[in-house]
Enzyme design. Structure first.
Site, PDB file in Angstrom:
ATOM      1  N   ASP A   6     -64.446  83.066  25.279  1.00  0.00           N
ATOM      2  CA  ASP A   6     -64.030  83.641  26.289  1.00  0.00           C
ATOM      3  C   ASP A   6     -65.042  85.324  26.368  1.00  0.00           C
ATOM      4  O   ASP A   6     -65.172  85.708  26.091  1.00  0.00           O
ATOM      5  CB  ASP A   6     -62.645  83.960  27.148  1.00  0.00           C
ATOM      6  CG  ASP A   6     -62.086  84.032  28.309  1.00  0.00           C
ATOM      7  OD1 ASP A   6     -63.193  84.873  29.561  1.00  0.00           O
ATOM      8  OD2 ASP A   6     -60.626  84.443  28.762  1.00  0.00           O
ATOM      9  N   ASP A   7     -66.356  84.675  27.499  1.00  0.00           N
ATOM     10  CA  ASP A   7     -66.905  85.721  27.998  1.00  0.00           C
ATOM     11  C   ASP A   7     -68.146  86.203  26.450  1.00  0.00           C
ATOM     12  O   ASP A   7     -68.470  87.187  27.081  1.00  0.00           O
ATOM     13  CB  ASP A   7     -66.447  87.131  27.853  1.00  0.00           C
ATOM     14  CG  ASP A   7     -65.353  87.230  29.866  1.00  0.00           C
ATOM     15  OD1 ASP A   7     -65.541  86.199  30.433  1.00  0.00           O
ATOM     16  OD2 ASP A   7     -65.200  87.921  30.024  1.00  0.00           O
ATOM     17  N   CYS A  44     -64.550  82.160  34.189  1.00  0.00           N
ATOM     18  CA  CYS A  44     -63.588  81.523  33.597  1.00  0.00           C
ATOM     19  C   CYS A  44     -62.998  80.708  34.525  1.00  0.00           C
ATOM     20  O   CYS A  44     -63.208  79.230  33.262  1.00  0.00           O
ATOM     21  CB  CYS A  44     -63.184  82.874  32.518  1.00  0.00           C
ATOM     22  SG  CYS A  44     -62.265  83.877  34.012  1.00  0.00           S
ATOM     23  N   ARG A  48     -63.397  76.187  33.157  1.00  0.00           N
ATOM     24  CA  ARG A  48     -62.352  75.634  32.574  1.00  0.00           C
ATOM     25  C   ARG A  48     -62.200  74.574  33.412  1.00  0.00           C
ATOM     26  O   ARG A  48     -61.908  73.412  32.460  1.00  0.00           O
ATOM     27  CB  ARG A  48     -61.134  75.939  32.152  1.00  0.00           C
ATOM     28  CG  ARG A  48     -61.133  77.538  31.248  1.00  0.00           C
ATOM     29  CD  ARG A  48     -60.003  78.508  31.311  1.00  0.00           C
ATOM     30  NE  ARG A  48     -60.610  79.168  29.939  1.00  0.00           N
ATOM     31  CZ  ARG A  48     -61.244  80.343  29.905  1.00  0.00           C
ATOM     32  NH1 ARG A  48     -62.266  80.381  30.873  1.00  0.00           N
ATOM     33  NH2 ARG A  48     -60.969  81.031  28.085  1.00  0.00           N
ATOM     34  N   LYS A 101     -55.902  79.955  25.818  1.00  0.00           N
ATOM     35  CA  LYS A 101     -55.761  80.533  26.923  1.00  0.00           C
ATOM     36  C   LYS A 101     -55.900  78.778  27.961  1.00  0.00           C
ATOM     37  O   LYS A 101     -56.928  78.213  28.194  1.00  0.00           O
ATOM     38  CB  LYS A 101     -56.854  80.977  27.325  1.00  0.00           C
ATOM     39  CG  LYS A 101     -57.493  81.595  28.901  1.00  0.00           C
ATOM     40  CD  LYS A 101     -58.375  82.732  28.704  1.00  0.00           C
ATOM     41  CE  LYS A 101     -58.858  82.976  30.485  1.00  0.00           C
ATOM     42  NZ  LYS A 101     -59.600  84.044  30.588  1.00  0.00           N
ATOM     43  N   HIS A 103     -55.150  79.689  32.171  1.00  0.00           N
ATOM     44  CA  HIS A 103     -56.053  79.840  33.612  1.00  0.00           C
ATOM     45  C   HIS A 103     -56.252  78.602  34.448  1.00  0.00           C
ATOM     46  O   HIS A 103     -57.496  79.031  34.572  1.00  0.00           O
ATOM     47  CB  HIS A 103     -57.117  80.774  33.135  1.00  0.00           C
ATOM     48  CG  HIS A 103     -57.390  81.660  33.415  1.00  0.00           C
ATOM     49  ND1 HIS A 103     -58.814  82.350  33.756  1.00  0.00           N
ATOM     50  CD2 HIS A 103     -56.502  82.290  34.459  1.00  0.00           C
ATOM     51  CE1 HIS A 103     -58.587  83.618  34.914  1.00  0.00           C
ATOM     52  NE2 HIS A 103     -57.150  83.415  34.980  1.00  0.00           N
ATOM     53  N   HIS A 188     -63.262  88.102  25.451  1.00  0.00           N
ATOM     54  CA  HIS A 188     -63.016  89.189  26.862  1.00  0.00           C
ATOM     55  C   HIS A 188     -62.433  89.875  26.198  1.00  0.00           C
ATOM     56  O   HIS A 188     -61.234  90.112  25.460  1.00  0.00           O
ATOM     57  CB  HIS A 188     -61.758  88.258  27.112  1.00  0.00           C
ATOM     58  CG  HIS A 188     -61.980  87.985  29.440  1.00  0.00           C
ATOM     59  ND1 HIS A 188     -61.666  89.118  29.283  1.00  0.00           N
ATOM     60  CD2 HIS A 188     -62.202  87.696  29.972  1.00  0.00           C
ATOM     61  CE1 HIS A 188     -61.036  89.183  30.873  1.00  0.00           C
ATOM     62  NE2 HIS A 188     -61.507  88.066  31.476  1.00  0.00           N
ATOM     63  N   ASP A 292     -67.288  80.208  27.885  1.00  0.00           N
ATOM     64  CA  ASP A 292     -66.715  79.906  29.701  1.00  0.00           C
ATOM     65  C   ASP A 292     -67.941  80.615  30.539  1.00  0.00           C
ATOM     66  O   ASP A 292     -68.506  80.363  31.862  1.00  0.00           O
ATOM     67  CB  ASP A 292     -65.681  80.396  29.980  1.00  0.00           C
ATOM     68  CG  ASP A 292     -65.223  81.488  29.551  1.00  0.00           C
ATOM     69  OD1 ASP A 292     -66.502  82.512  29.445  1.00  0.00           O
ATOM     70  OD2 ASP A 292     -63.936  81.842  30.317  1.00  0.00           O
ATOM     71  N   ASN A 293     -68.134  81.775  30.080  1.00  0.00           N
ATOM     72  CA  ASN A 293     -69.496  82.063  31.256  1.00  0.00           C
ATOM     73  C   ASN A 293     -70.398  84.083  30.384  1.00  0.00           C
ATOM     74  O   ASN A 293     -70.481  83.669  28.990  1.00  0.00           O
ATOM     75  CB  ASN A 293     -68.803  83.368  32.072  1.00  0.00           C
ATOM     76  CG  ASN A 293     -67.552  83.668  31.757  1.00  0.00           C
ATOM     77  OD1 ASN A 293     -66.827  83.626  31.864  1.00  0.00           O
ATOM     78  ND2 ASN A 293     -67.876  84.899  30.894  1.00  0.00           N
ATOM     79  N   LYS A 360     -71.200  87.570  33.386  1.00  0.00           N
ATOM     80  CA  LYS A 360     -70.694  87.332  34.225  1.00  0.00           C
ATOM     81  C   LYS A 360     -69.956  87.308  35.950  1.00  0.00           C
ATOM     82  O   LYS A 360     -70.860  88.579  36.510  1.00  0.00           O
ATOM     83  CB  LYS A 360     -69.617  86.880  33.572  1.00  0.00           C
ATOM     84  CG  LYS A 360     -68.491  86.840  34.466  1.00  0.00           C
ATOM     85  CD  LYS A 360     -66.458  86.948  33.256  1.00  0.00           C
ATOM     86  CE  LYS A 360     -65.817  86.731  33.930  1.00  0.00           C
ATOM     87  NZ  LYS A 360     -64.437  87.878  33.075  1.00  0.00           N
TER      88      LYS A 360
END
Length: 535
Positions: A6-7, A44, A48, A101, A103, A188, A292-293, A360
């Protein structure tokens, strides 16, 4: 085994040029294919949604983030007229688990049709929402049962590793194949890590962000990712030279905590891979890792959580020991412990995204380029760099080919569109170049791009289109829009047809109807691209 960070920025793994120690992911990279031009969707939740369905995020209901932007925008929750990878594989006899996660649901308090337990995952443990404390994680569920944390030794990344390991060991005892989606919140924000992990990287960033970024590009060239002479993007205008930075120790600490978070994530991956090896399932398990980014330039305004209205759902007002929690980036607060809730900001995000520009939210290379590792010992994958481009919808099609699974035409009463991607297996086996040239499309918050072969047209929301030849200029430094107007027009026309077909909504009405900060799906505040210089 699908592992999502994540991130995490493009250059944040050791095997992608980083000084951060990631031996377990590096080993997977050495034993498999590493892509130099794989792309996510810059944020994010949309990433996903696209990853799990094989569709573009606008087709899934999650075009921006969780939280409705209707009628102008998107529902902000996973709609019933798409199928998840877990549903497809579950119907084919796989045991399925989400550890981490989710989300993808607007409602994270009442079980509903967009919860993972109702979208094909038979075993679920992790946070339903977005960012949360690593020490006192919120929105946690076990299946559909809320989980509260009262253990002072709890740390989310380590717990996700333990639970994924447990699932693998349990599943390996059965006759059925298994699919585990290990979706970390790391790295993240908030910047949270045990002090011992932070101490292990102490002093690593004393040279500052300028030198660290240059070092990463030098390592990338040495690894064969990029050619000699590849340009590093200029320092972001909002970032001052390291020599002029006040609070250097605090700035170093921000990146030290971030690096510790990545190293702890790598250790958790290693724990699960060890379980695969010890249960004899590693040879036949396809492991895919990506982010994810791109690195996140978001800054968080400082304030005491117990004085905020509303109190962010992701942030406890006090630690388990009773200390007040200070949310935001405040040089008087040392980040890392549970009493803080900070981010590492734009200067270090530019390091994470080296050698690219932007972050991002945007669809220039820094926002969408991700490391991708695919390791499958019995699958005949190449051990080296794969330069053919790809994007998230390709992974559903790839998994379908790898598992011999058919994609359904319907999900219950709902007709569903076919996957948008193409299989990457041939490329991962070193057999790339077969079939037509891929065309990749991106849109997030009005930022848009199309890549066809080496040509990429890209724009920031409300700004003119730019054009780059990525074969010669991967870092997007030389805009060719003026010298190749016909090529640009063709790409833009193709983008417009795709956007119409896939339900991309006009950004301007969405912005005009935007809800108040903090009211939609856990959003903290709208992120703006122009921030003061970091001093």
């Amino acid at each position: 085994m699908l592992v999502l960070a994540d991130d995490l920025g493009f250059s944040d793994l050791g095997c992608y040029g980083s000084e951060i120690r990631t031996p377990h992911l590096d080993a997977l990279g050495d034993q498999g294919a590493r892509m130099t031009a794989f792309y996510n969707t810059a944020r994010c939740s949309p990433s996903r949604a696209s990853l799990l369905t094989g569709l573009h995020p606008h087709q899934t209901g999650v075009g921006i983030l969780t939280g409705s932007t209707l009628p102008e925008g998107y529902p902000g929750t996973l709609t019933p007229d798409c199928a998840t990878m877990a549903e497809v594989l579950g119907d084919a006899g796989y045991r399925t688990a989400l550890i981490g996660k989710w989300h993808l649901s607007t409602d994270i308090s009442t079980p509903g049709p967009a919860w993972p337990s109702r979208r094909g995952f038979q075993h679920v443990w992790g946070p339903l929402g977005g960012s949360c404390s690593y020490f006192q994680s919120t929105s946690l569920v076990d299946g559909e049962t809320p989980v509260s944390i009262d253990d002072p030794d709890f740390y989310l990344t380590e717990e996700l590793g333990r639970r994924a390991e447990s699932f693998v060991r349990s599943a390996a005892d059965g006759a059925d194949p298994f699919f585990v989606y290990l979706a970390f919140t790391a790295p993240h924000w908030p910047l949270h890590a045990p002090e011992s992990a932070i101490e292990s990287v102490a002093g690593r960033y004393a040279a500052g962000w300028d030198e660290t970024r240059h070092d990463r590009l030098r390592r990338m060239v040495a690894l064969g990712m990029f050619d000699e002479g590849t340009d590093l993007t200029d320092r972001d205008p909002a970032v001052v030279p390291w020599a002029d930075v006040a609070d250097q120790e605090w700035q170093q600490r921000r990146m030290e905590v971030y690096a510790a978070q990545v190293e702890l994530m790598d250790a958790a991956v290693g724990r699960v891979v060890a379980a695969l090896e010890e249960t004899g399932t590693r040879e036949d398990t396809l492991v895919i890792f990506l982010s994810d980014n791109g690195g996140c330039a978001e800054e968080i305004a400082p304030g005491w959580v117990d004085e905020m209205d509303p109190v962010p759902y992701s942030t406890p007002a006090r630690t388990l020991g009773g200390e007040r929690v200070r949310r935001g980036n405040d040089p008087t607060v040392v980040p890392g412990g549970p009493q803080s809730f900070a981010s590492y900001g734009r200067p270090w995000a530019q390091v994470s995204n080296a050698p690219f520009r932007e972050y991002k939210h945007w669809v220039h290379e820094g926002g969408i380029a991700t490391p991708l590792i695919a390791s499958w010992p019995s699958g005949g994958l190449t051990h080296g760099w794969v330069r053919e481009p790809g994007q998230l919808p390709d992974l559903m099609t790839t998994v379908l080919e790898a598992t011999g699974t058919r994609y359904p035409e319907r999900r219950g009463l709902h007709a569903i569109p076919p996957p948008e991607g193409r299989s990457l297996l041939a490329a991962w086996k070193g057999e790339g170049g077969r079939g037509p040239e891929p065309v990749l499309y991106f849109e997030h918050e009005g930022n848009a791009a199309i890549r066809q072969g080496a040509w990429k047209a890209v724009r920031r929301y409300s700004q003119p289109w730019e054009l780059y030849d990525l074969a010669r200029d991967r870092t997007e430094r030389h805009d060719l829009a003026a010298s190749h107007p016909e090529r640009l027009a063709d790409l833009v026309a193709s983008y417009a047809r795709w956007a119409q077909r896939c339900g991309v909504r006009d950004r301007a009405p969405i912005v005009a109807g935007r809800p108040a900060p903090g009211r939609a799906g856990g959003l903290v505040a709208p992120f703006v691209s122009s921030v003061p210089a970091i001093r």
